[in-house]
Write an enzyme that holds these catalytic residues in place. Sequence first.
Site, mmCIF file in Angstrom:
data_model
loop_
_atom_site.group_PDB
_atom_site.id
_atom_site.type_symbol
_atom_site.label_atom_id
_atom_site.label_comp_id
_atom_site.label_asym_id
_atom_site.label_seq_id
_atom_site.Cartn_x
_atom_site.Cartn_y
_atom_site.Cartn_z
ATOM 1 N N ASP A 142 0.853 -1.184 0.000
ATOM 2 C CA ASP A 142 0.000 0.000 0.000
ATOM 3 C C ASP A 142 0.892 1.238 0.000
ATOM 4 O O ASP A 142 1.853 1.303 0.769
ATOM 5 C CB ASP A 142 -0.866 -0.001 1.265
ATOM 6 C CG ASP A 142 -2.336 0.041 0.937
ATOM 7 O OD1 ASP A 142 -2.797 1.107 0.508
ATOM 8 O OD2 ASP A 142 -3.013 -0.984 1.119
ATOM 9 N N ASP A 249 -3.146 4.574 -2.240
ATOM 10 C CA ASP A 249 -4.233 5.051 -1.385
ATOM 11 C C ASP A 249 -4.722 6.433 -1.833
ATOM 12 O O ASP A 249 -3.913 7.311 -2.142
ATOM 13 C CB ASP A 249 -3.670 5.145 0.047
ATOM 14 C CG ASP A 249 -4.743 5.316 1.101
ATOM 15 O OD1 ASP A 249 -5.550 4.392 1.264
ATOM 16 O OD2 ASP A 249 -4.760 6.376 1.752
ATOM 17 N N GLU A 307 -6.576 4.108 -5.929
ATOM 18 C CA GLU A 307 -7.919 4.189 -5.340
ATOM 19 C C GLU A 307 -8.542 5.498 -5.810
ATOM 20 O O GLU A 307 -8.014 6.564 -5.505
ATOM 21 C CB GLU A 307 -7.732 4.196 -3.818
ATOM 22 C CG GLU A 307 -8.831 3.603 -3.067
ATOM 23 C CD GLU A 307 -8.785 4.022 -1.602
ATOM 24 O OE1 GLU A 307 -9.581 3.482 -0.849
ATOM 25 O OE2 GLU A 307 -7.984 4.895 -1.217
ATOM 26 N N HIS A 382 -10.928 -4.010 2.411
ATOM 27 C CA HIS A 382 -10.945 -3.825 3.863
ATOM 28 C C HIS A 382 -11.828 -2.654 4.303
ATOM 29 O O HIS A 382 -11.955 -2.404 5.500
ATOM 30 C CB HIS A 382 -9.516 -3.587 4.349
ATOM 31 C CG HIS A 382 -8.955 -2.314 3.798
ATOM 32 N ND1 HIS A 382 -8.651 -2.155 2.461
ATOM 33 C CD2 HIS A 382 -8.684 -1.125 4.377
ATOM 34 C CE1 HIS A 382 -8.214 -0.937 2.256
ATOM 35 N NE2 HIS A 382 -8.221 -0.283 3.405
ATOM 36 N N ASP A 383 -12.399 -1.909 3.355
ATOM 37 C CA ASP A 383 -13.250 -0.764 3.702
ATOM 38 C C ASP A 383 -14.732 -1.057 3.469
ATOM 39 O O ASP A 383 -15.558 -0.127 3.522
ATOM 40 C CB ASP A 383 -12.875 0.454 2.845
ATOM 41 C CG ASP A 383 -11.501 1.012 3.178
ATOM 42 O OD1 ASP A 383 -11.056 0.858 4.332
ATOM 43 O OD2 ASP A 383 -10.876 1.600 2.277
HETATM 44 C C1 NOJ Z 1 -8.350 4.512 2.005
HETATM 45 C C2 NOJ Z 1 -8.061 3.280 2.797
HETATM 46 O O1 NOJ Z 1 -8.507 2.159 2.085
HETATM 47 C C3 NOJ Z 1 -8.743 3.435 4.126
HETATM 48 O O2 NOJ Z 1 -8.735 2.247 4.873
HETATM 49 C C4 NOJ Z 1 -8.089 4.567 4.860
HETATM 50 O O3 NOJ Z 1 -8.805 4.832 6.034
HETATM 51 C C5 NOJ Z 1 -8.058 5.847 4.024
HETATM 52 N N1 NOJ Z 1 -7.733 5.631 2.655
HETATM 53 C C6 NOJ Z 1 -7.057 6.809 4.582
HETATM 54 O O4 NOJ Z 1 -5.761 6.388 4.276
#
Ligand code: NOJ
Length: 624
Positions: A142, A249, A307, A382-383
């Site tokens: 990441d 990210d 992302e 994971h989100d």
């Molecule tokens: C995206 C990540 O996937 C998430 O888990 C994180 O909280 C935020 N970016 C901040 O880095």
Amino acid sequence: MLYVPFPLLQRASSSTPIFHIDLPRTLYFSPPTATMPTTPTTPTPITPWWKDAVVYQIYPASFKDSNGDGLGDIPGIISKIDYLKDLGIDIVWISPMFDSPQVDMGYDISDYEAVYPPYGTVEDMETLIRACHERDMKVILDLVINHTSDQHRWFQESRSSRDNPKRDWYIWKPPRYAEDGTRMPPTNWRSYFSGGTWEWDEPTGEYYLHLFAKEQPDLNWENEDTRNAIYDSAMRFWLDKGVDGFRVDTVNMYSKGVEFLDAPIIDPEFYEQPAWLYYANGPRMHEFLREMNDKVLKHYDAVTVGELPHTPDPKKVLDYVGASDKQLSMVFQFDIVDIGQGVARKYQFQPWKLPLFKGIVAKWQQFIEGTDGWTTAFCENHDQGRSISRFASDAPEYRVLSAKMLAIMMTALTGTLFIYQGQEIGMINVPRTWPISEFRDIESVNFYHSIAAQTNNDAATLDYVMRSLQILGRDNARLPMQWDASAHAGFTDREAGAWMRVHDRYGEINVARQVGDPESTWSFWREMIRLRREHGEVLVHGAFEGFEMENEETFVFAKRGGGKTVVVMLNFTGEEQRVEMPYEGLELRVGNYGDVEGAEKSAVGRARVLRPWEGRLYMMMGGH
Ligand code: NOJ
């Protein structure tokens, strides 16, 4: 009362099954292709190594604990590499394992060049990279470079005084003042984790910007020294150790623009307002990414998957992923996982219907056609809540069918395929009964408490919040991996258990139970990954065509490529549904019901009847 009463909790299209079904005894996979008629295929052009790859995302805290402290770690990951190889994985993506105070589970990095000690050491990472490479697998990390932790030495220096050389490495602004003299932040922007995006720093008399937690100050990408330091510390350090690329990210938030304007008010109950219009896809974004490629990535043949939230326009997405422009290899566009989120507030669940889902899949399948761009296929990370619970059914009688039906869909989609840990065994969301005290995620916990404070603990409103978290909350994906039926799901030996509660149903849903069972969800995924590899020209690279896109119960689509045609038929309800086979001459190749061959033989003409949550994949050598 702030919230509308909680709406129907079931998806609008699902209802009570009209008859009882037994779980399938055997799955159906047709005989090998050798028996199929062959027609000449067009030669596949040489493609970059990462397009046909299957990527597996590991969330280090929750994957495997090797030393009995209740937290996953790198040696734990190393112990499972053969498991991943056996599943058919090509690339392992490790979510942040860098040193961090863990305010946001490692997305708050205090040292890019060190590993969070409970996870292991840099040497452990080198062992992991070597172990993957020895098995012909790649590793991506990441890359979290929109912000650091407030404990990073860069920020410590930056905040030490207004004239520190690193002051400008972060985004500092003077206050505004209301008419009555009250000190106000520079804008009304809302942070992702509730509250505002500006934190007041008393000693130096300025605010700093943090789009996420106040412990995650945003780096100032306008400053060239900052960018060069990021390239060295966060990128070259690990590329030189052999990593093969990065998941990047929040990749579209580095360029904030120069004007800091108040966001329009769409949530009048709060002062802070969603403001991504002002900080996402800013004016220098593409310039920064080209520079990053030029200075770093191109020297390593590294892959990047960015992302890309808040970007619904395909043309804008193509601006990032057009191969000739050399910015990002591909991105995660979020429409599919945003389904069901509220507009003004994420955790205000909104029911939705299948045409929305199908339209999104079709849009992001088709947007690269005729271009040099590339796309991704994913529905978990994971989100997000787990896909079975969000998009299908986690009811005991339908869970396995749903998992396999979604596996058929995902493995038939064009783009690089991403699987999130536990998806391969059909892990599901937390039970409805879990209280907020079981949740660990800063976003969920802060949101719950902000609404509790704002509504004076209104029970109905908080019930709605909890229900929304149970469907959409990030913790759903962060529960410890379910390895076996022993204590704590075999994730940890610690007597007190894992850092986060394990799922109540781990005895039933776990790796040990599924790996040796040819009828399990795990075996199904493995077989589908194998099929995807065998027919990559149509499954990974083919052109997508959707049928009856307004139908609320079923999803039928075709793929065409390399002289092959595939039709996928999926039933997204717990009832029997009729569908039409759009083309003639295709043979059944895969089904999630064991007796599907018989059903196929008795089919009349193009009509097919799909049973609850049934999925089928048909194939023909030769185009239409
Ligand atoms: C995206 C990540 O996937 C998430 O888990 C994180 O909280 C935020 N970016 C901040 O880095």
